[in-house]
Structure formats: C-alpha cells, structure tokens
Write an enzyme that holds these catalytic residues in place. Structure first.
Site, PDB file in Angstrom:
ATOM      1  N   HIS A   1       0.826  -1.210   0.000  1.00  0.00           N
ATOM      2  CA  HIS A   1       0.000   0.000   0.000  1.00  0.00           C
ATOM      3  C   HIS A   1       0.855   1.253   0.000  1.00  0.00           C
ATOM      4  O   HIS A   1       0.527   2.250  -0.633  1.00  0.00           O
ATOM      5  CB  HIS A   1      -0.905   0.011   1.235  1.00  0.00           C
ATOM      6  CG  HIS A   1      -2.126  -0.831   1.041  1.00  0.00           C
ATOM      7  ND1 HIS A   1      -2.902  -1.260   2.068  1.00  0.00           N
ATOM      8  CD2 HIS A   1      -2.689  -1.311  -0.085  1.00  0.00           C
ATOM      9  CE1 HIS A   1      -3.908  -1.971   1.592  1.00  0.00           C
ATOM     10  NE2 HIS A   1      -3.798  -2.017   0.284  1.00  0.00           N
TER      11      HIS A   1
ATOM     12  N   ARG B   1     -10.761  -4.720 -12.426  1.00  0.00           N
ATOM     13  CA  ARG B   1     -10.458  -5.868 -11.553  1.00  0.00           C
ATOM     14  C   ARG B   1     -11.583  -6.011 -10.522  1.00  0.00           C
ATOM     15  O   ARG B   1     -11.483  -5.487  -9.408  1.00  0.00           O
ATOM     16  CB  ARG B   1      -9.119  -5.650 -10.858  1.00  0.00           C
ATOM     17  CG  ARG B   1      -7.898  -5.736 -11.767  1.00  0.00           C
ATOM     18  CD  ARG B   1      -6.616  -5.556 -10.956  1.00  0.00           C
ATOM     19  NE  ARG B   1      -5.443  -6.037 -11.648  1.00  0.00           N
ATOM     20  CZ  ARG B   1      -4.548  -5.239 -12.257  1.00  0.00           C
ATOM     21  NH1 ARG B   1      -4.694  -3.941 -12.241  1.00  0.00           N
ATOM     22  NH2 ARG B   1      -3.494  -5.768 -12.858  1.00  0.00           N
TER      23      ARG B   1
ATOM     24  N   GLU C   1      -2.766 -15.490 -19.902  1.00  0.00           N
ATOM     25  CA  GLU C   1      -1.816 -15.208 -18.818  1.00  0.00           C
ATOM     26  C   GLU C   1      -1.033 -16.445 -18.421  1.00  0.00           C
ATOM     27  O   GLU C   1      -0.274 -16.431 -17.450  1.00  0.00           O
ATOM     28  CB  GLU C   1      -2.472 -14.646 -17.551  1.00  0.00           C
ATOM     29  CG  GLU C   1      -3.894 -14.312 -17.599  1.00  0.00           C
ATOM     30  CD  GLU C   1      -4.398 -13.610 -16.343  1.00  0.00           C
ATOM     31  OE1 GLU C   1      -3.697 -12.759 -15.782  1.00  0.00           O
ATOM     32  OE2 GLU C   1      -5.521 -13.929 -15.923  1.00  0.00           O
TER      33      GLU C   1
ATOM     34  N   ASN D   1       1.573  -9.746 -16.364  1.00  0.00           N
ATOM     35  CA  ASN D   1       2.051  -9.964 -14.989  1.00  0.00           C
ATOM     36  C   ASN D   1       2.081 -11.455 -14.679  1.00  0.00           C
ATOM     37  O   ASN D   1       3.068 -11.989 -14.168  1.00  0.00           O
ATOM     38  CB  ASN D   1       1.131  -9.283 -13.970  1.00  0.00           C
ATOM     39  CG  ASN D   1       0.974  -7.805 -14.244  1.00  0.00           C
ATOM     40  OD1 ASN D   1       1.783  -7.237 -14.951  1.00  0.00           O
ATOM     41  ND2 ASN D   1      -0.059  -7.193 -13.708  1.00  0.00           N
ATOM     42  N   ASP D   2       0.976 -12.115 -14.991  1.00  0.00           N
ATOM     43  CA  ASP D   2       0.931 -13.550 -14.738  1.00  0.00           C
ATOM     44  C   ASP D   2       1.658 -14.345 -15.804  1.00  0.00           C
ATOM     45  O   ASP D   2       2.275 -15.369 -15.507  1.00  0.00           O
ATOM     46  CB  ASP D   2      -0.531 -14.025 -14.628  1.00  0.00           C
ATOM     47  CG  ASP D   2      -1.070 -13.775 -13.236  1.00  0.00           C
ATOM     48  OD1 ASP D   2      -0.356 -14.074 -12.263  1.00  0.00           O
ATOM     49  OD2 ASP D   2      -2.196 -13.273 -13.113  1.00  0.00           O
TER      50      ASP D   2
ATOM     51  N   CYS E   1      -2.819  -5.911 -20.892  1.00  0.00           N
ATOM     52  CA  CYS E   1      -3.296  -5.167 -19.715  1.00  0.00           C
ATOM     53  C   CYS E   1      -2.422  -5.378 -18.493  1.00  0.00           C
ATOM     54  O   CYS E   1      -2.760  -4.936 -17.405  1.00  0.00           O
ATOM     55  CB  CYS E   1      -4.757  -5.506 -19.412  1.00  0.00           C
ATOM     56  SG  CYS E   1      -5.004  -7.224 -18.974  1.00  0.00           S
TER      57      CYS E   1
END
Ligand code: PEP
Ligand code: MG
Length: 575
Positions: A195, A302, A436, A459-460, A507
């Site tokens: 965060h 998401r 992904e 990302n994945d 994405c």
C-alpha cells in the site's frame, strides 16, 4: 564516501535531499512486568494510546481525502483504523496486560507477532501483505505509548534541498503525514504492491523500497539521491553526480507539465496507426483518473476488489450498482469487466483454501467455476448493468477450452433467467479471455474460436513462464519481461489474434511501462491498458513512433535469444 544501493523502484521520479532517519519504535520496546497495583494505570495508558492513534489516523484521513478525494488513501487508513478496533489485536493485548502483567508495549508487540503470523500464513498475496498494516498500526501505538512524535516531521531545510525519509518501513499514513515535507523516501522492506508503494505513486513521491539494511547504514542528514525510476539510492554523491541529477530532475518536471497537454491529442503513430489507450481500474473511485487522462475506456476492471476486505459477499444488486456506475461514468466508451480473479482463500466467508501452491491452485476462472452460485450472481449483475453502457466481460487465466465453454454456458443460463424475469440486458455482450498462462498462448486456437477478444496479462504470463512468484521479493530479480520466452509468447499471441481478426490488448504492467512501448508496438499491438497515471507518458511514446519501422526492427529482436543483446536492441528501438 559515495556509494550506490539498489532496491525496487516503486514510485518514479528523482529526489535529492538530506536523510531523515525514522526510528523503528518496535526495536525500542522494553519488556518488563507491571506490579498488580499498577495494572489499572497501565490499562489506562494503553487505552489512551489507542484513542490518540485513532485521532491521528482520523486527522490524516481528513487531510488526505481533502487533498485527493478519489484516491485509495482514505480506504488504506480505514483499514488501519479497523485493525485498531480489532479485538484480536487490542483486547488480546489488554488481556496480556491484565493476565500476564506485561507492560503495554510488550503486550502489543507480542500480540502483533501472533496476528502478523496469521496473516503470513495466508496464501493470497494481497492479504498476506496486510501483515504490514498490523505492524504499522502497532508501531504507531508503541510510539504513542513512548510519547514519541507521531508524525516525526522532519525540519524544513534551508539549503533548497529536500528531505529524504529513511525508514525500516513506512505505513501509508506515515507517507501521507510526511507528504508536504519530503522529497522522497527509501525503506529497508516493502514491495511494489505494498500500500505504501501505491500511496507514493499516487502522491508522486519518488521512492525506492527493499533496500534491506539502509536504515542502519545511514547517518542523519547525509545527502541522498533517490532515483525512483531506476530503483537506486546514491548516498553522499559527489558534486558532478548532484549536478547531473539536478538537471534530470528539472527535465522531468518540465516533462510532466508537457505531458498534461497531450490529454486530448489522439494517440497515433507517425505513420498514422491509431492506438487505443485504456485504463485499468479497481472500482468506480478510479473513474475520475480516467477522465483526467481522457482514456479510450476501461481495459481491465479488476472486479475482485469488490469481494475482498469484507466479511460478506456483495449481492447482485450491490454489484449491479457498481458496474452501472462505472458504465455511466465511462459514457459510451468500452468497459472490460473481468470476472473476479480471486485466489483460493480471499476472505470469502471462512473458505480457507490452505493450498500449498495457490498460484497454481484454485484461482481466477477455476475458482469461479468451483463456486457457480457466486459466479452466476456476478454474471447476472454484469448482464443487468450492460444496458447502461458499452460493457464486455473478460475471463481471467484461461488454460482449458472447457473453462470457457462452462463460462459461456453460465452466461447463457444467466441470460435465460433474466429473460424469464423480463429484465433487459445487452443480447450480444462480447466475451473475451485473458492470456496469462503459457499454455493458453501456445494453444490459442481453441480460445480464438470461442471468444470475441483477448487481453494479455503479462504480470501472470511472466510469472508462469519463468516460474517466478511475482510477489516473492527474493526472486524478484528473476522476473524479466524481456526474457526471450516471454517475448515469443506475447508476440505469438498478438499475431495469432490478428490472423483471426480478434481484438487483442495487453493489460499487464508491461503496457504501462514506457521501456516496453516501442517493443509492443513493434509486435503489432494496437491496444494498451494500464494504470491511468501512465497513459500520457505512453501516449507520448506512441506519438514519436513509426509503427511499420518498429515492426521490422522487432522481428529481428524476436530472433535473438541472448539477454544482453535483447536488452540492447530494445533500448535501441528508440534511437
Ligand atoms: C496480469 O496478470 O497481467 C493482469 C493484468 O492481471 P492481475 O495483475 O490482476 O493478475
Ligand atoms: Mg493476472
């Protein structure tokens, strides 16, 4: 003596300033026993500290939301307030004072260890990282108990240079408290999805985290350059380096104000290829950012963020309202809502997956199909909302053809139900899938035949291709978007989609990283979806690019398999 340390770049930009060392209160905690007659007084001291931290957090939240009404910062502070009110932390610590006669600080740290350990056991990376929030709240409480300065505000400098906060770790609330005083920050621990990193990016404060022992290595007031773009900190730089960075910093500032002017410029390459620039969002609160940059729509919503951090599931009406609100504010621009990408054990009513390898387990579409009732509720809510705009549904982490078959069957069932109930929906709602996993990229035909569009989740895709856990700090350096295997899978997917005349976008984080823009264009990509804050910088890259030339150069890069040569060739695409 000057030296450079390398960490994780989590928030771009350059800061030059003097070190302000933030004490690590948890290391200063004394352990002692309270005599029985002082227990009441110790409990009162404890309660006062809780009340004072609650007041601090409320004050910080008010300041943060006044400055940035639509950011996630308020929610992050609320999360820490929730922890402050959590009986497992507070009441149990009180019990330790009462029953074991621990001093308040010791009781808190003991209880923190046990709560943080419970978080560490959670497989889901987002929730696992929340252990940092527990530690940060306790740190604040301990500081209040020790009578420390909660905001530890650094003094204003007179030499025109800023202040660089050097800490073991910082909470989002600390980051906000420091905001007006600091040029940048560096910390021992933390990752790009913490965060604090997100808050730093939102506030535009350059930051490097994961520098391991930097807090212990530095002396107060030492001069530091934080290069949040490269992920380095230069300690005690010599004059020529300072000069160089001062120049780069003013160039960056100029650049930022120039970028704002690109808001309404159409994203097209020099040779006239129009490129679609979409935003990744996690809820209606992000739509204001999308407007600021005039994005072409939402390329990735998401939706799992509607499900996590809560005790009960959002019902159909609640979801419908949220999807409707996003669609309304997107006007007629496309909104690609991804069906929830939950891991095996993300706060869904006591469901404790406890899987040994959660990234390879029941996540994303696998999870949705294992919970058809929850899935159907979401699909119904999406279909109902579809009449309010230009909605598309996207399914994450496809591997097998029957996963998409089953999803399409459920969508048909949801439609059937709505028809029976005389509720309107968009009959021809497009359904797409995320590529992904290498298996999907290599066997694309079975998806292309069943879907209306594709989106590459780099990302994945990188995580699964390279067998590198994307949230594990110890292997983060192996996570290489330019690995030749990754490049072949991305470019193969783009080409296969284009042969089948299926829209395809990227994405994952690669789409919003300007180091890869030219390469992706060279692979033939015409649609990019990214954090809204990245859109104008990527647009600028596009405006300077020649699509056809990049295609030729990229074909040569795709034939290389020597990492250093690939890196060099990708850098040279700009030249
Ligand atoms: C991805 O994997 O690239 C992606 C966009 O999905 P997420 O980051 O939410 O897993
Ligand atoms: Mg993904």
């Amino acid at each position: 003596m000057s030296f450079t340390v390398h960490g994780l770049p989590v928030s771009q930009g350059i800061a030059i300033g003097h070190a302000h060392l933030v004490s690590h209160a948890l290391l200063e905690v004394n352990h002692y026993q309270i005599s029985p007659r002082h227990i009441e007084a110790e409990l009162e001291r404890f309660d006062n500290a809780v009340a004072s931290v609650e007041g601090e957090l409320l004050g910080l939240k008010a300041a943060a939301t006044a400055a940035q009404p639509h950011s996630e910062i308020g929610a992050f502070i609320d999360l820490q307030r929730m922890m402050l009110a959590d009986p497992v932390l507070v009441e149990e610590a009180r019990a330790k004072i009462q029953e074991h006669h621990y001093n308040a600080e010791w009781a808190l740290v003991q209880q923190m260890e046990s709560v943080a350990e419970q978080f560490r056991q959670i497989e889901d990376p987002y929730l696992r990282e929340r252990q940092a929030d527990v530690v940060q709240v306790v740190e604040r409480l301990v500081k209040a108990l020790l009578g420390g300065d909660p905001g530890h505000l650094p003094p204003k400098r007179k030499d025109g240079l800023g202040t660089v906060i050097v800490a073991h770790d910082l909470s989002p609330a600390d980051t906000i408290g420091f905001r007006d005083h600091i040029a940048g920050f560096i910390t021992d621990i933390g990752g790009p999805t913490s965060h604090t990193a997100i808050v730093a990016r939102n506030l535009g404060i350059p930051a490097v985290v994961g520098l391991r022992h930097i807090r212990a290595l530095l002396r107060a007031n030492e001069l530091i350059i934080v290069d949040g773009t490269r992920g380095i900190a230069i300690i005690d730089p010599d004059d020529s380096v300072i000069e160089e960075y001062l120049l780069r910093r003013s160039e960056l500032e100029l650049e930022r104000s120039r970028l704002k002017r690109l808001r309404d410029t159409p994203a097209a390459t020099l040779d006239g290829e129009t490129i679609q620039l979409l935003a990744n969002i996690s809820g209606p609160q992000d739509m204001a950012r999308l407007k600021e940059t005039n994005a072409d729509g939402v390329g990735l919503f998401r939706t799992e963020f509607l499900f996590i951090d809560r005790d009960t599931l959002p019902d159909e009406d609640e979801q419908y309202e949220i999807y409707r609100s996003v669609l309304k504010s997107a006007a007629d621009k496309p909104v690609i809502a991804r069906t929830f990408d939950l891991g095996a054990d993300k706060t869904l009513g006591g469901r404790d997956g406890g899987e040994p390898n959660p990234a390879l387990g029941l996540r994303a579409v696998r999870y949705s199909l294992a919970e058809p009732k929850i899935f159907l509720t979401q699909l119904r809510a999406m279909l109902r909302a579809s009449v309010h705009g230009n909605l598309r549904i996207m399914v994450p982490m496809l591997v097998h053809a029957d996963e998409i078959e089953q999803t399409l069957t459920l969508i048909a069932k949801a439609k059937e139900e709505l028809r029976d109930e005389k509720i309107k929906f968009a009959e021809n709602l497009p359904v797409g899938g995320m590529v992904e996993v290498p298996a999907a990229a290599l066997a694309l035909g079975m998806f292309v035949r069943r879907l209306d569009f594709l989106s590459i989740g780099t990302n994945d895709l990188i995580q699964y291709t390279l067998a590198v856990d994307r949230v594990n700090e110890s292997v983060v350096r192996l996570y290489d978007p330019l690995h030749p295997a990754v490049l072949k899978l991305i470019s193969g997917t783009i080409q296969a989609a284009q042969r089948a005349e299926l829209p395809v976008s990227v994405c994952g984080e690669m789409a919003g990283n300007s180091a890869y823009t030219l390469l992706l264009l060279g692979m033939g990509l015409r649609s990019f979806s990214m954090h809204p804050a990245r859109i104008l910088e990527i647009k600028q890259q596009i405006l300077r690019a020649n699509f056809a030339e990049l295609a030729t150069k990229t074909q040569r890069i795709l034939k290389l398999d020597e990492p250093a040569r690939i890196r060099e060739a990708v850098e040279n695409l700009a030249g």
